[in-house]
Motif scaffolding. Sequence first.
Motif, PDB file in Angstrom:
ATOM      1  N   PHE B 275       0.813  -1.209   0.097  1.00 50.24           N
ATOM      2  CA  PHE B 275      -0.091  -0.031   0.047  1.00 50.24           C
ATOM      3  C   PHE B 275       0.886   1.181  -0.005  1.00 50.24           C
ATOM      4  CE2 PHE B 275      -2.845  -3.196   1.439  1.00 50.24           C
ATOM      5  CZ  PHE B 275      -3.962  -3.050   0.699  1.00 50.24           C
ATOM      6  N   SER B 276       2.441   1.157   0.023  1.00 49.90           N
ATOM      7  CA  SER B 276       3.024   2.080  -0.122  1.00 49.90           C
ATOM      8  C   SER B 276       3.807   2.270  -1.578  1.00 49.90           C
ATOM      9  CB  SER B 276       4.285   2.273   0.918  1.00 49.90           C
ATOM     10  OG  SER B 276       3.661   2.103   2.309  1.00 49.90           O
ATOM     11  N   LYS B 277       3.229   1.376  -2.301  1.00 47.85           N
ATOM     12  CA  LYS B 277       3.862   1.199  -3.932  1.00 47.85           C
ATOM     13  C   LYS B 277       5.294   1.303  -3.697  1.00 47.85           C
ATOM     14  CE  LYS B 277       0.047   1.381  -6.335  1.00 47.85           C
ATOM     15  NZ  LYS B 277      -0.466   0.221  -5.756  1.00 47.85           N
ATOM     16  N   SER B 346      -1.757   4.524  -0.081  1.00 52.08           N
ATOM     17  CA  SER B 346      -3.237   4.553  -0.195  1.00 52.08           C
ATOM     18  C   SER B 346      -3.765   3.672   1.312  1.00 52.08           C
ATOM     19  CB  SER B 346      -3.637   3.485  -1.434  1.00 52.08           C
ATOM     20  OG  SER B 346      -4.109   2.185  -0.707  1.00 52.08           O
ATOM     21  N   PHE B 347      -4.926   4.576   1.945  1.00 48.24           N
ATOM     22  CA  PHE B 347      -4.979   4.204   3.200  1.00 48.24           C
ATOM     23  C   PHE B 347      -6.293   3.071   3.126  1.00 48.24           C
ATOM     24  CE2 PHE B 347      -2.716   8.281   3.836  1.00 48.24           C
ATOM     25  CZ  PHE B 347      -1.876   7.796   5.027  1.00 48.24           C
ATOM     26  N   LYS B 348      -6.090   2.129   2.759  1.00 47.67           N
ATOM     27  CA  LYS B 348      -7.300   1.081   2.670  1.00 47.67           C
ATOM     28  C   LYS B 348      -7.067   0.525   4.136  1.00 47.67           C
ATOM     29  CE  LYS B 348      -8.859   1.155  -1.491  1.00 47.67           C
ATOM     30  NZ  LYS B 348      -8.253   0.789  -2.917  1.00 47.67           N
ATOM     31  N   THR B 349      -8.270  -0.290   4.276  1.00 44.71           N
ATOM     32  CA  THR B 349      -8.257  -0.816   5.611  1.00 44.71           C
ATOM     33  C   THR B 349      -7.105  -1.742   6.161  1.00 44.71           C
ATOM     34  OG1 THR B 349     -10.607  -0.999   5.276  1.00 44.71           O
ATOM     35  CG2 THR B 349      -9.903  -2.097   7.209  1.00 44.71           C
ATOM     36  N   PRO B 350      -6.578  -2.350   5.239  1.00 46.30           N
ATOM     37  CA  PRO B 350      -5.469  -3.340   5.571  1.00 46.30           C
ATOM     38  C   PRO B 350      -4.356  -2.499   6.141  1.00 46.30           C
ATOM     39  CG  PRO B 350      -6.086  -4.048   3.418  1.00 46.30           C
ATOM     40  CD  PRO B 350      -7.002  -2.930   3.979  1.00 46.30           C
ATOM     41  N   MET B 351      -4.343  -1.300   5.250  1.00 42.52           N
ATOM     42  CA  MET B 351      -2.973  -0.241   5.582  1.00 42.52           C
ATOM     43  C   MET B 351      -3.484   0.279   6.794  1.00 42.52           C
ATOM     44  SD  MET B 351      -0.044   0.509   4.460  1.00 42.52           S
ATOM     45  CE  MET B 351       0.960   2.005   4.354  1.00 42.52           C
ATOM     46  N   MET B 352      -4.455   0.673   7.181  1.00 41.76           N
ATOM     47  CA  MET B 352      -4.835   1.314   8.450  1.00 41.76           C
ATOM     48  C   MET B 352      -4.447   0.639   9.688  1.00 41.76           C
ATOM     49  SD  MET B 352      -6.086   4.258   7.474  1.00 41.76           S
ATOM     50  CE  MET B 352      -6.858   4.910   9.026  1.00 41.76           C
TER      51      MET B 352
END
Lengths: 241, 621, 105
Positions: B275-277, B346-352
Amino acid sequence: MAQAELAHGGHEEHQTTTGLSHKKLLMWAFLGSDCMFFGSLIATYLVYKNRSLGGPLPEDVFDILTTSTSTFVLLMSSMSMVLAYSALTRGNMNGFRIWLLSTCIMGATFLGFQVFEFNEFVNHEVHFECSHLEDLTKFERTFADRCDGTVDEVFIEHAGLTPRTNLFGTTFFVLTGFHGGHVTLGVIWLLAMFFYSLRKGGITPAKHEEVDLAALYWHFVDIVWIIIFTVIYLFGVFPGF
Amino acid sequence: MTTLGIPIPKRPIHPTGVWDWLTTIDHKKIGVLYGVTAFFLFLTGGVEALWMRVQLMGPEADFVTPEVYNQLFTMHATTMIFLGVMPMGAAFFNFLIPLQIGARDVAFPRLNAFSYWTFLAGALILKFSWFMGGAPNAGWFGYAPITGIEYNPGNGIDFWILSLQVLGIASLAAALNFIVTIINMRAPGMSLMRMPLFTWMSFVTAFLLILAFPVITVALIELMFDRFYGTNFFVTSAGANPLLWQHLFWVFGHPEVYILILPAMGIVSEILPTFSKKPLFGYPVIVLSGVVIGFMGWMVWAHHMFTVGLGPVANSVFAVTTMAIAIPTGVKIFSWIGTMWGGSISFKTPMMFAIGFIALFIIGGLSGVMHSSAASDAQQQDTYFIVAHIHYVLFGGAIFAIFGGIYYWFPKMTGKFLGEKLGQLNFWLMFIGMNVTFFPMHFLGLDGMPRRVYTYSEGMGWDYWNLVATVGSVVLALGVLVFLHNFFKTLISGEEAPGDPWDGRTLEWSIPSPPPHYNFVQIPTVSDIDDWWHRKREDDSSLAPVAGSSEDEHDIHLPDPSYWPLVTAVGLFIGAYGLLYTLNIGTFTGFPLFAIVGGSITLVGITAWSLEPVNEPDSDH
Amino acid sequence: MANANETSNHTNVDTGHPTKATYFAVAMLLVVLTAIEVGIFYIESLGHGIIPILAILSGAKFALVVMFYMHLRYDAKLLTWLFLAGFFLAITVVFALLGLFHFFI
């Protein structure tokens, strides 16, 4: 070859990353794990050494010559196990069966010695001669106050050692008992292989690895005993350890 | 099988329905079984926790008796550690490791099924104790001599012992299986230093498991012999030293802490780069610090025992080693932050959840470093400060990572996305609830509130923060309920997920979602860390594996299902109870009928298992 | 092709493992070492010197069985490491516990 095998249904188990078989890796990792098992039991025994509040103690019950004999039997069983494996890899099935069976017999003999020994300990007796008090162990000396003329000059006192008697009994029986349990499992495993080898195609030189795994386990039980013999028996009787 | 001479049901080659699940040896299905079972048990542990929070909500409450409260905190901790976090970790091991290393299954598929069923047996033994005369009540580390028969005559401790022994067998079998799988079943080119981080951390965890569990097994055997057969291991009147239990327990117990947290660190190390690419910052350093943590985990156990009087030398040694273990942990945290630095996040749920993990784990880590000073620990020992610490590392750490992992890999497991809006709500409720519940416990601890008290008097100054913590726990529970709602809603009407929904980096994203039972049509050849990421960016399309290639999937032979792992585990279940429940027949007391029956079933299971070929020779696939 | 592979495997097994004579020699060594151990045990003049001697002798027996009978000497190094990890950790834990319980003092 590899292509052909893949096409015939992917026998990946023959083409492992390291080239070693899965089962052999599993066995060695398990043996490493089992080291921790026996290490913990031996640590318990040593931590509680010389902390028993009463007897009998190692020097009262251990008979080094008997245990040396059973140790010898177990060492020889290891030799016959490797000869069984060696015979199998050479395709000598009869030699394999004979050596395997003799391994089982020696393993059972070792267990017989252990049963005999446990029985001796449980029924241990202190033989007392009031005229020879200087030869007594520390535990036996606790009976010495009876030598005040009120009892016979020579008497026998029952002083059995069970897992409940004292810390030595507890730690000794559980440690050697679990080793004996390992030997028992080994004998069952080897006997099963012996009977399986009587069946046609049951155990063949091509399946030598199945036997190798049982052999590794058997030798491991042997090396654990090598340590137990020295640390528990020889050091056990040695004063000042 | 017919040679055994007894009628045995035919091997289930193509089972359906319940039989499919009972006899499956597919690592993905076993992973799902582990996950669902563990999550259910996690909920039961949560109910036990809520019950305690209700009791502690105000001073001198009497919702539960002191005895039940003792059982509640023992069961809550034992459940969460052994039946919640560990098996949820195992669920990820099962599902992911073969996919991440490019294998079609684990090295020993039937042993894998056996691990699950044995785990279930151990879980049932523990949980049934509520209905069989009382749950264990001596705390999750069961210090001697309170667990001795004279102080604790009920059966609760016996269930605890038997359950942990059975769970130990399950963990040992699973860990051996994964060690062999990771060493021996990697796809061509997947060298150790190209393995995904989750697989690496699981590898370290598996070694910790096989080396740590024998120690607790021995400790439990000793306790069991004391209770069942009257030996003297922890009987002080026979000269025994109860500290031996503490040492043996923590020699196991501290590596156990890393068994819980290393898989979580692995999960976070997968989520953050995706999610940070950006590639993981300092991959080799993270691997190395994971290995160092696993190694140093063995050198710190006595920091749980600073107040028992080990003496200044031992206390100093263990204080220094404990402080030192913060170094590799800090290295990891820096690497994770470095991964996010400059990335397009990208602040998707897994990343949160992954970011939440870092934040909360840092708080837990800092209070951990505070305990490492023996003098400071003397003030904190057995207070709520410790309770706050353990929940920041195990709830804020392990559970947050596990939730992140569920959100991250759910599309892979089911082919459907968990709802993103509900996911965000889930995260914030849990994040706020977690901090409101556990942060005040720091204050309570420093104000002197001891852990494991069933109530407290008015005027101790603990009322306010206890009420706050209880309110927080309700918010936390709401968060979990939102997750459950999201879970079922998704199963019924979730958004379809493609094979690679997150633009993933590791091999599991190169195959369809959910994966076919054979995983890979063609075993990939790996040439890089994050091999799948690089392949997607190669111009040469021949390198990218596409679903359905030249090889016919009907030619892929996988091991056949089997009854015997289940039968063997059932035998263990009966046999474990048999050690406790013996019969008196005439003058012969203590006849272990059930132990013999259970042992025989296990023996039959093992024998049939070892005679059964991996594949039925005449089965068509 | 499959046959050729099988036979080459076989020769590997034969050359990769020691001969019967080696096995026998190891067995004799084990017996002799045990005999020395038991013999030394009865020499009272050695005092505490007996402890390191017995430790070395039983260590030698341990190593002989592991290297030859369990053929680690002829096998992949990885197997040795798998085993030694557990073995050395066990030794360390035993000594650490003994130290913590003031066994040596």
